[in-house]
Design a protein around this motif. Structure first.
Motif, short mmCIF file in Angstrom:
data_model
loop_
_atom_site.label_atom_id
_atom_site.label_comp_id
_atom_site.label_asym_id
_atom_site.label_seq_id
_atom_site.Cartn_x
_atom_site.Cartn_y
_atom_site.Cartn_z
N GLN A 17 35.04 65.69 30.63
CA GLN A 17 36.25 66.28 31.21
C GLN A 17 36.63 67.61 30.57
OE1 GLN A 17 37.95 61.99 31.29
NE2 GLN A 17 39.38 63.18 32.52
N HIS A 129 31.97 57.15 27.88
CA HIS A 129 33.22 57.42 28.60
C HIS A 129 32.91 57.98 29.99
CE1 HIS A 129 37.70 58.66 28.24
NE2 HIS A 129 37.35 58.77 29.51
N ASN A 174 34.57 53.09 27.32
CA ASN A 174 35.93 53.47 27.71
C ASN A 174 36.42 52.64 28.89
OD1 ASN A 174 38.27 55.41 27.65
ND2 ASN A 174 37.58 55.73 29.77
N GLU A 175 37.64 52.13 28.77
CA GLU A 175 38.29 51.41 29.88
C GLU A 175 37.31 50.54 30.65
OE1 GLU A 175 40.58 54.15 32.29
OE2 GLU A 175 42.22 54.11 30.86
N PHE A 186 35.28 54.39 42.84
CA PHE A 186 35.38 55.22 41.64
C PHE A 186 35.25 54.37 40.36
CE2 PHE A 186 38.14 56.79 38.21
CZ PHE A 186 37.59 58.04 37.99
N GLU A 240 47.35 48.25 32.01
CA GLU A 240 48.44 48.47 32.96
C GLU A 240 49.08 47.12 33.21
OE1 GLU A 240 46.89 50.30 36.50
OE2 GLU A 240 45.94 51.93 35.39
N TYR A 312 49.43 54.22 30.64
CA TYR A 312 50.13 55.24 31.43
C TYR A 312 51.29 54.69 32.23
CZ TYR A 312 46.07 58.18 30.51
OH TYR A 312 45.08 58.91 29.89
N PHE A 332 44.23 53.23 43.29
CA PHE A 332 45.05 53.44 42.11
C PHE A 332 46.45 52.83 42.25
CE2 PHE A 332 42.19 57.24 42.22
CZ PHE A 332 41.40 56.87 41.14
N GLU A 374 45.15 56.70 24.56
CA GLU A 374 45.52 57.51 25.72
C GLU A 374 46.94 57.13 26.12
OE1 GLU A 374 42.96 57.61 29.17
OE2 GLU A 374 41.17 57.36 27.94
N TRP A 425 46.68 61.48 25.78
CA TRP A 425 45.56 61.93 26.60
C TRP A 425 45.63 63.42 26.92
CZ3 TRP A 425 40.85 61.09 27.50
CH2 TRP A 425 40.19 61.78 28.54
N SER A 432 40.86 66.12 35.56
CA SER A 432 41.30 64.73 35.77
C SER A 432 40.10 63.86 36.13
CB SER A 432 42.34 64.70 36.89
OG SER A 432 42.38 63.43 37.49
N ALA A 433 40.08 62.66 35.57
CA ALA A 433 38.98 61.74 35.90
C ALA A 433 39.15 61.22 37.33
CB ALA A 433 38.93 60.58 34.92
N GLY A 434 40.36 60.77 37.62
CA GLY A 434 40.59 60.12 38.90
C GLY A 434 40.49 61.05 40.09
N LYS A 440 46.15 68.60 37.55
CA LYS A 440 46.87 67.42 37.05
C LYS A 440 46.83 67.55 35.54
CE LYS A 440 47.23 62.40 37.38
NZ LYS A 440 46.59 61.10 37.67
N TYR A 442 47.85 67.40 31.53
CA TYR A 442 48.41 66.51 30.51
C TYR A 442 48.66 67.23 29.20
CZ TYR A 442 47.08 62.30 33.22
OH TYR A 442 46.96 61.33 34.17
P1 P53 Z 1 43.48 60.89 35.42
C1 P53 Z 1 43.20 55.73 36.18
C2 P53 Z 1 42.31 56.33 37.00
C3 P53 Z 1 41.21 56.96 36.49
C4 P53 Z 1 40.96 56.95 35.15
O1 P53 Z 1 43.56 59.68 34.41
C5 P53 Z 1 41.86 56.33 34.33
C6 P53 Z 1 43.01 55.76 34.83
C7 P53 Z 1 44.05 55.18 33.96
O2 P53 Z 1 43.79 53.88 33.60
O3 P53 Z 1 41.60 56.28 33.05
C8 P53 Z 1 41.85 57.13 31.99
O4 P53 Z 1 42.59 61.89 34.80
C9 P53 Z 1 40.54 57.70 31.53
C10 P53 Z 1 40.54 59.18 31.38
C11 P53 Z 1 41.46 59.79 32.42
C12 P53 Z 1 42.87 59.32 32.15
O5 P53 Z 1 42.93 57.93 32.27
O6 P53 Z 1 42.91 60.31 36.66
O7 P53 Z 1 40.08 57.07 30.36
O8 P53 Z 1 39.23 59.60 31.45
O9 P53 Z 1 41.40 61.16 32.48
C13 P53 Z 1 43.91 59.90 33.08
O10 P53 Z 1 44.88 61.38 35.58
#
Ligand code: P53
Length: 479
Positions: A17, A129, A174-175, A186, A240, A312, A332, A374, A425, A432-434, A440, A442
């Motif tokens: 990222q 990750h 990761n996660e 995704f 979550e 988050y 999501f 995060e 984070w 952004s990953a999502g 977006k 942070y």
């Molecule tokens: P972004 C949701 C969706 C995608 C990734 O997310 C996610 C989450 C939250 O649980 O995980 C983490 O960038 C992840 C990071 C990511 C961050 O949340 O979609 O470990 O890589 O960037 C925030 O806003």
């Protein structure tokens, strides 16, 4: 003082990222390199390899690969004690199945870790990750294949040995639990290189991939401890909490069931065996899983030293279908809002008390040290938001962190939670990953780049940069 001496205040990122340099230094193509830019409600597309003309935001990202020295200096200016990043698996094993690692990739992380250590910043490292080698997906069928265990373990061992005197804190995947959202292409792809809903039997594939990953993780933990007994090796889950919409017992039970999906992976990582709610589910679904006696022994022997998690937001569920907004339900979102909470521009409920709830639940369940690796709020910010002092006034971000740190304090002070660190984070704006968006944001540090990939890539501290510096200097007292 609620936070312990040596509390790891810092920030978190992931290689794909922010690094960019996607095909430099001998790096191979990762799964992050075949994901296009998306947006809120617009999923990222996964292309068949790297296709000319597509916008792949991770290819350049924020060019940390070339600019890390300046960026680390900014983190040091904020007073960071820790910095969480990942090693890009494809820098070390470009295709994932080589027998020898890529020296240029190893050297990059040597230099990065040296740079951090120069400022007494502790590297906190994730091995995987969302960036496994793409070749492992196309050639081996990703985590459907038991061979992946050996590929991952080889990679982990190389990293442990190489960085044994530079890195103490590690995490495996990761996660890892995100993929339990089985309908989300995704989540499955980034965790396991598999789109579960396209599988002949999605649940079979999910639990099989999960099993191989859990075994790979446990093996890595064992090897890591042998390489350096001082290592602290953790797992990492996306947390979550699920709340019931009402106190109707049906909603309560549904919320509990939903939490099983969140806990499944950490139950195995932390306790060393499968929980009964999972084994009975396998029977109910008639799954035929490849799990050997030897695997079960490894799970038992490779439990983690600590539990790291992201936090988050919280989610709502209900059995009352009339309360679910179908247009708002996606990978999501459950489609039900919490009437007591506000949401971000990306629909994530802002719930500071949820972080305290999380800390308590996880601490009670596992009785292990915890690390928040995060937390944060995605905001729309442009240089036009700058005030006359030439700074972006991200007061919303400051308020978000203030409220969350307050709640962390309560968990530590009132409930005795053993918390090792806090790494918000995207401490510097990144992809952004999502959604794949740059917009977006942070960060405590603004990066001049937009969703189309345009911008100077210049860095600039936001107001929160100075606020967080003060928080760290006072060990969380001065919020
Ligand atoms: P972004 C949701 C969706 C995608 C990734 O997310 C996610 C989450 C939250 O649980 O995980 C983490 O960038 C992840 C990071 C990511 C961050 O949340 O979609 O470990 O890589 O960037 C925030 O806003």
């Amino acid at each position: 003082m609620p936070f312990c001496e040596g509390f790891l205040w810092g920030g978190a990122v992931a290689a794909h990222q922010l690094e960019g340099g996607w095909n430099e230094g001998g790096k191979g193509v990762s799964i992050a390199d075949v994901m296009t830019v998306g947006g809120y409600g617009k999923p990222r597309r996964i292309t068949d390899g790297v296709v000319a003309g597509e916008n792949y935001p991770n290819h350049e990202a924020i060019d940390f690969y070339h600019r890390y020295k300046d960026d680390v200096k900014l983190f040091a200016d904020m007073g960071f004690k820790a910095f969480r990043t990942s090693i890009a698996w494809t820098r070390i094993f470009p295709n994932g199945d080589e027998t020898e690692p890529n020296e240029e990739g190893l050297k990059f992380y040597d230099d990065l870790f040296d740079e951090l250590l120069k400022y007494n910043i502790e590297p906190v490292i994730t091995l995987s990750h969302f960036e496994m080698p793409y070749n492992l997906v196309t050639k081996y069928g990703a985590w459907r294949n038991r061979k992946l265990i050996d590929f991952f373990v080889r990679y982990a061992e190389v990293c442990f040995k190489r960085y044994k005197d530079k890195v103490k804190y590690w995490m495996t995947f990761n996660e890892i639990n995100n993929q339990a959202s089985i309908d989300s292409p995704f989540m499955g792809f980034v965790n396991s290189g598999i789109i579960f809903k396209d599988e002949p039997n999605p649940w079979q594939s999910l639990f099989q991939a999960a099993h191989y990953e859990l075994v790979a993780s446990a093996k890595a933990v064992k090897i890591g401890h042998a390489v350096n007994p001082d290592f602290k090796i953790g797992c990492m889950i996306g947390y979550e909490p699920t709340y019931p919409l009402t106190c109707r017992p049906e909603d309560m039970v549904l919320a509990m069931k939903d939490m099983h999906k969140r806990h499944f992976f950490s139950d195995v990582h932390c306790r060393g065996h499968y929980p009964s709610y999972a084994t009975t589910e396998w029977e109910r679904r008639n799954l035929d899983l490849d799990i050997t006696e030897d695997d079960l022994k490894i799970l038992q022997e490779g439990t983690v030293d600590y539990l790291a998690f992201s936090y988050y937001k919280t989610n709502i569920v209900t059995t009352d279908k009339s309360k679910i907004d179908k247009d708002n339900k996606d990978e999501f979102s459950t489609g039900v809002d919490n009437p007591y909470l506000k949401k971000t521009d990306w629909g994530w409920a802002i719930d500071p008390k949820g972080i305290r709830y999380t800390l308590d639940i996880l601490s009670e369940r596992y009785e292990l040290p915890l690390m928040i690796v995060e937390n944060g709020i995605g905001l729309h910010e442009t240089r036009e938001n700058e005030q006359s002092d030439g700074m972006i006034h991200d007061d919303k971000r400051i308020a978000y962190f203030q409220a969350h740190i307050e709640q962390m304090k309560k968990a530590v002070e009132e409930d005795g939670v053993d918390l090792w660190g806090y790494m918000p984070w995207g401490c510097i704006d990144l992809v952004s990953a999502g959604t794949g968006e740059m917009e977006k944001r942070y960060g405590f540090i603004y990066v001049d780049k937009d969703n189309q990939g345009k911008g100077t890539l210049n860095r600039k501290p936001k107001k929160s940069f100075y606020w967080y510096k003060k928080v760290i200097a006072s060990n969380g007292e001065d919020l």
